[in-house]
Design an enzyme around this catalytic site. Structure first.
Site, mmCIF file in Angstrom:
data_model
loop_
_atom_site.group_PDB
_atom_site.id
_atom_site.type_symbol
_atom_site.label_atom_id
_atom_site.label_comp_id
_atom_site.label_asym_id
_atom_site.label_seq_id
_atom_site.Cartn_x
_atom_site.Cartn_y
_atom_site.Cartn_z
ATOM 1 C CD GLU A 1 40.512 47.490 37.195
ATOM 2 O OE1 GLU A 1 41.414 48.169 36.722
ATOM 3 O OE2 GLU A 1 40.695 46.524 37.939
ATOM 4 C CG HIS B 1 33.025 41.857 35.148
ATOM 5 N ND1 HIS B 1 32.632 40.631 35.602
ATOM 6 C CD2 HIS B 1 34.070 42.243 35.917
ATOM 7 C CE1 HIS B 1 33.405 40.288 36.624
ATOM 8 N NE2 HIS B 1 34.293 41.242 36.830
#
Ligand SMILES: CC(C)(COP(=O)(O)OP(=O)(O)OC[C@H]1O[C@@H](n2cnc3c(N)ncnc32)[C@H](O)[C@@H]1OP(=O)(O)O)[C@@H](O)C(=O)NCCC(=O)NCCS
Length: 501
Positions: free
Chosen positions: A438, A385
């Site tokens: 996700e 991320h």
């Protein structure tokens, strides 16, 4: 300075002077009376004249030039000459000694000399690639604290909200700035549930959009555009704030209905009308199957949708704000947000994360598979991320949701997660790569009955609320977002070649 100077006479034609500028590759001619500079004609003047049309072709130099140009003496320093150019926004300064023209300094000469790139504003700053860490706005909507693994909507922890409140309450929070009272909550739910129905003008076109095929995210863009058009959305600059809020509510309420209607059309099924008696997650699954959903599964999908409403200045939110900053209508901003979210580096990863689990197949295969993939340079979908340098709180929460609903792949996903974290720590040391939202999203969504083509659209189904909260905030205190880029191509201006016959 450059010397000798390319000059022109006041009574010659601009066309002749322009041809000389072109031949000598200079950006200006100094207009002389005797040896004295009496004016300056620049390429900017020529461009202005060209824009005025063919009737200006016969102009004389004296008619277009800037008379009595500022000049400098040959003794001034390069620094002073540059400061004069920058301060007065000139590009050319004739150099005179006494009354006599002896040279010219141009911005281009100074650039070449200093080997610097054009800097239009002295205050310009260089942003890192991907704008990483750059603060580009102030917001009260929410934020992400990457080192702490924490994010919030307004002043509340997003995961605490997901544990405790309904999506509609959090939607109210983002639009109104506070959590609703019981009465406000009921009134808001009634207001937005009534807007779930897709206007007839758009509903009629959905079978065509679905029949055109392509990913559902692409179809959703078309449908949202049509909502804006059919409902007469106008640029927000031309409408009162209350009307923009109504536009926002309508789009946010209609997006889940559009997603499910498009999905069902693609399956050859009739859409299921939204039910205003059902909560947000229940209604979402109801429109998928036409059957009353299991309460736990409905809550699971609603919690996923809550977790993905907003997440700082992510790419799609920034996109929506950039579009809004131009004064464009709300449907345009949401359409742009959907496009940005559809990319695999943003919201397009959950089905790929599930594919990864399928490709690994068994716990024993996880390590060799992952070592191979990372060594090859592949990105492991659902990991890493831009902002989180520790575990992503959304992924932690969703792991809990997956376990709570006893999702079929929950246990296997947990094993694979640990192996991915270990392999990445070994092969990409110091990058701090952990599961992102996700990774478990696909595991949860699969288990509540959502097929992979609905994973990214389900992300969009609630992120639209975050985009719209940002649209309202941007519109309330707007300045057009218009950064700069560093030009790194061949040095301009090169002579323009004649068109080949
Ligand atoms: C999310 C993401 C786009 C962030 O990108 P970013 O902040 O620009 O980070 P970078 O791509 O520069 O990654 C930094 C380093 O970590 C590595 N890395 C990042 N994510 C990785 C992943 N999922 N698998 C393997 N390596 C990864 C990069 O290869 C890079 O290594 P390098 O220093 O050897 O070049 C990126 O982590 C990614 O592509 N993840 C997979 C897709 C995904 O899950 N998207 C959903 C996001 S919510």
């Amino acid at each position: 300075m450059s010397s000798p100077v390319v000059t022109a006479l006041p009574d010659e034609s601009v066309a002749d002077a322009a041809a000389r500028m072109h031949d000598r590759s200079v950006g200006s001619v100094v207009v002389v009376g005797g040896h004295r500079p009496i004016g300056i004609l620049t390429e900017r003047d020529i461009v202005r004249m060209a824009g005025a049309g063919p009737s200006s072709a016969a102009l004389k130099v004296a008619e277009l030039m800037t008379p009595d140009p500022d000049c400098v003496a040959p003794v001034v320093s390069v620094h002073e000459a540059f400061a004069t150019l920058a301060e007065r926004t000139y590009r050319h300064l004739p150099v005179v000694e006494g009354d006599e023209l002896v040279g010219i300094v141009s911005l281009r000469d100074l650039m070449r000399l200093a080997q610097i790139q054009p800097v239009v504003h002295p205050g310009q700053i260089e942003a890192p690639p991907g704008l990483e860490g750059v603060i580009v706005a102030e917001t009260q909507v929410g934020d992400v604290r990457g080192l702490e693994g924490f994010y919030h909507y307004r002043q509340y922890s997003a995961v605490e909200l997901a544990a405790a409140r309904s999506l509609e309450d959090i939607w109210f929070l983002l639009f109104e700035g506070h959590l609703p009272s019981a009465e406000e909550s009921r009134a808001f739910a009634a207001e937005v549930r009534a807007l779930r129905t897709v206007p007839d003008a758009v509903r009629r076109l959905l079978p065509e959009i679905a029949a055109a095929g392509g990913p559902l995210m692409d179809q959703l863009r078309s449908a949202v555009s049509l909502i804006g058009h059919s409902q007469g959305f106008r640029p927000w600059l031309d409408i009162p704030a209350e009307e923009l809020r109504t536009n926002a509510l309508q789009v946010c309420a209609a997006v889940p209905t559009l997603i499910m209607a498009l999905h069902r059309h693609a399956q050859g099924l009739d859409p299921v009308d939204p039910d205003p008696d059902l909560g947000y997650g229940e209604n979402y699954l109801w429109m998928l199957t036409g059957e009353r959903p299991d309460a736990d599964k409905a809550r699971a999908v609603e919690q996923y949708q809550i977790l993905t409403i907003d997440h700082g200045f992510n790419a799609s939110t920034f996109t929506a704000r950039v579009i809004t900053s131009t004064g464009a209508d709300l449907a345009g901003a949401v359409t742009g947000g959907i496009a940005a979210l559809s990319g695999p580096l943003h919201g397009g990863a959950p089905s790929r994360a599930l594919d990864l689990l399928d490709a690994i197949g068994t716990p024993d295969n996880a390590r060799p598979y992952l070592v191979d993939a990372v060594t090859r340079g592949d990105k492991i979908m659902g990991f890493g991320h831009r902002v989180y340098k520790t575990t992503d709180p959304r992924s932690e929460f969703l792991r809990g949701v997956a376990e709570r609903i006893r999702a079929r792949k929950a246990g296997f996903a947990t094993q694979v997660e640990q192996t991915v974290v270990d392999v990445l720590a070994e092969l990409k040391p110091g990058r701090n790569l952990y599961a992102n939202v996700e990774f478990y999203a696909g595991v949860v969504m699969e288990d509540v009955g959502l097929p992979p083509d609905l994973f990214s659209p389900t992300f969009a189904s609630s992120r639209v609320i975050g985009w719209c909260a940002n649209v309202l905030e941007q519109a309330a205190d707007n300045r057009i977002i218009r950064p700069s880029a560093r030009y790194v191509g061949p040095p301009p201006p090169q002579p323009v070649p004649e068109a080949e016959a």
